[in-house]
Motif scaffolding. Structure first.
Motif, PDB file in Angstrom:
ATOM      1  N   GLU A   1       0.831  -1.200   0.000  1.00 13.27           N
ATOM      2  CA  GLU A   1       0.000   0.000   0.000  1.00 13.27           C
ATOM      3  C   GLU A   1       0.869   1.255   0.000  1.00 13.27           C
ATOM      4  O   GLU A   1       0.581   2.223  -0.714  1.00 13.27           O
TER       5      GLU A   1
ATOM      6  N   SER B   1       2.415   1.959  -3.433  1.00 11.50           N
ATOM      7  CA  SER B   1       1.458   2.494  -4.407  1.00 11.50           C
ATOM      8  C   SER B   1       1.229   4.000  -4.242  1.00 11.50           C
ATOM      9  O   SER B   1       0.811   4.675  -5.180  1.00 11.50           O
ATOM     10  N   LYS B   2       1.523   4.525  -3.053  1.00  8.65           N
ATOM     11  CA  LYS B   2       1.321   5.949  -2.787  1.00  8.65           C
ATOM     12  C   LYS B   2       2.517   6.812  -3.179  1.00  8.65           C
ATOM     13  O   LYS B   2       2.390   8.030  -3.272  1.00  8.65           O
ATOM     14  N   ARG B   3       3.678   6.185  -3.376  1.00  7.83           N
ATOM     15  CA  ARG B   3       4.913   6.956  -3.567  1.00  7.83           C
ATOM     16  C   ARG B   3       5.204   7.202  -5.047  1.00  7.83           C
ATOM     17  O   ARG B   3       6.256   6.849  -5.565  1.00  7.83           O
TER      18      ARG B   3
ATOM     19  N   HIS C   1       1.450   5.347   7.068  1.00  5.14           N
ATOM     20  CA  HIS C   1       0.746   6.579   6.700  1.00  5.14           C
ATOM     21  C   HIS C   1       1.494   7.787   7.257  1.00  5.14           C
ATOM     22  O   HIS C   1       1.633   8.816   6.586  1.00  5.14           O
TER      23      HIS C   1
ATOM     24  N   ASP D   1       4.525   8.404   5.204  1.00  4.37           N
ATOM     25  CA  ASP D   1       4.107   8.982   3.923  1.00  4.37           C
ATOM     26  C   ASP D   1       3.883  10.484   4.059  1.00  4.37           C
ATOM     27  O   ASP D   1       4.207  11.253   3.155  1.00  4.37           O
TER      28      ASP D   1
ATOM     29  N   GLU E   1       4.661  14.736  -5.953  1.00  2.00           N
ATOM     30  CA  GLU E   1       3.325  15.153  -5.548  1.00  2.00           C
ATOM     31  C   GLU E   1       3.278  16.646  -5.307  1.00  2.00           C
ATOM     32  O   GLU E   1       2.351  17.326  -5.725  1.00  2.00           O
TER      33      GLU E   1
END
Length: 231
Positions: free
Chosen positions: A34, A37-39, A185, A188, A196
């Motif tokens: 997970e 996938s956010k990075r 989280h 992140d 981003e």
């Protein structure tokens, strides 16, 4: 931004105390997937360690391939009767050595203690400091002593806290799946991707460009209408 996940695959990671249906390692793999996938825009790699440490995956921005390799990690990929935390950290640092990336981060995850000293933890910490690598340490498990082989595998939180402190990182503890998700989280949020930030910066300027264009068109229409001859 460059990340290296150092994941403990010693036999104690087979314990099902964080979730009655999954082992510690299975939970870790799902949460790390997970996080990957956010990075967006970041390069990530994986090191695994038990009795010794190996590079499971080189640094890559191909997150799909990275997640496939992460799925393939098994407890008995390497000898797991010992936990070489010093080696796991050292190999992770050396994997980042040639990178010109300004921000280098190691996510060191374990459920035990450093009980093999081929590469002492203090030497690995010195290596990380010398390379300006920030280390986030994550301790997992219910903290109940688990007997494996020749001793109890307690979580050495003091050691992990010291590693994090010396490298300007942070220490986190996760006793269950929800806590581990919260830990990743938090990381992140602490280490926002430049990709981003850049995207958001560009998007905000795009909105201003559109607004200025509309103002220009409306102004032009008013001027033309005012100058046009009256029939």
């Amino acid at each position: 931004m460059l990340f290296r996940s150092a994941i403990d695959v010693s036999l104690s990671m087979e314990t099902k105390d964080m979730d009655e249906n999954r082992t510690r390692l299975e939970i870790v793999k799902s949460v790390v997937k997970e996080f990957i996938s956010k990075r967006e825009g970041d390069r990530l790699g994986i090191v695994i360690f038990g009795r010794y440490a190996v590079r499971q995956c080189p640094s890559t921005s191909d997150h799909d391939s990275l997640q496939i390799l992460l799925d393939q990690i098994q407890l008995r990929d390497i000898e797991g009767d010992k936990t070489a935390i010093g080696a796991g950290l050292a190999i992770s640092c050396l994997a980042l050595e040639r990178s010109t990336c300004k921000t280098k981060i190691v996510l060191l995850l374990t459920d035990g203690i450093n009980n093999i000293s081929e590469i002492p933890v203090n030497q690995s910490v010195a290596l990380a400091k010398g390379m300006n690598i920030r280390v986030y340490c994550i301790g997992v498990g219910t903290q109940s002593p688990i007997h494996f082989g020749d001793g109890n595998m307690d979580l050495d939180e003091n050691m992990l806290k010291n590693i994090a402190k010396e490298t300007h990182g942070k220490y986190f503890y996760a006793g269950n799946t929800d806590m581990l998700q919260s830990v990743y989280h938090a990381v992140d949020i602490l280490e926002k991707s430049k990709y981003e930030v850049k995207t958001r910066f560009t998007d905000s300027f795009y909105e201003w460009y559109v607004l200025l264009a509309l103002i220009f068109l409306i102004g032009r229409f008013i001027v033309i209408s005012w100058l046009a001859p009256i029939p």
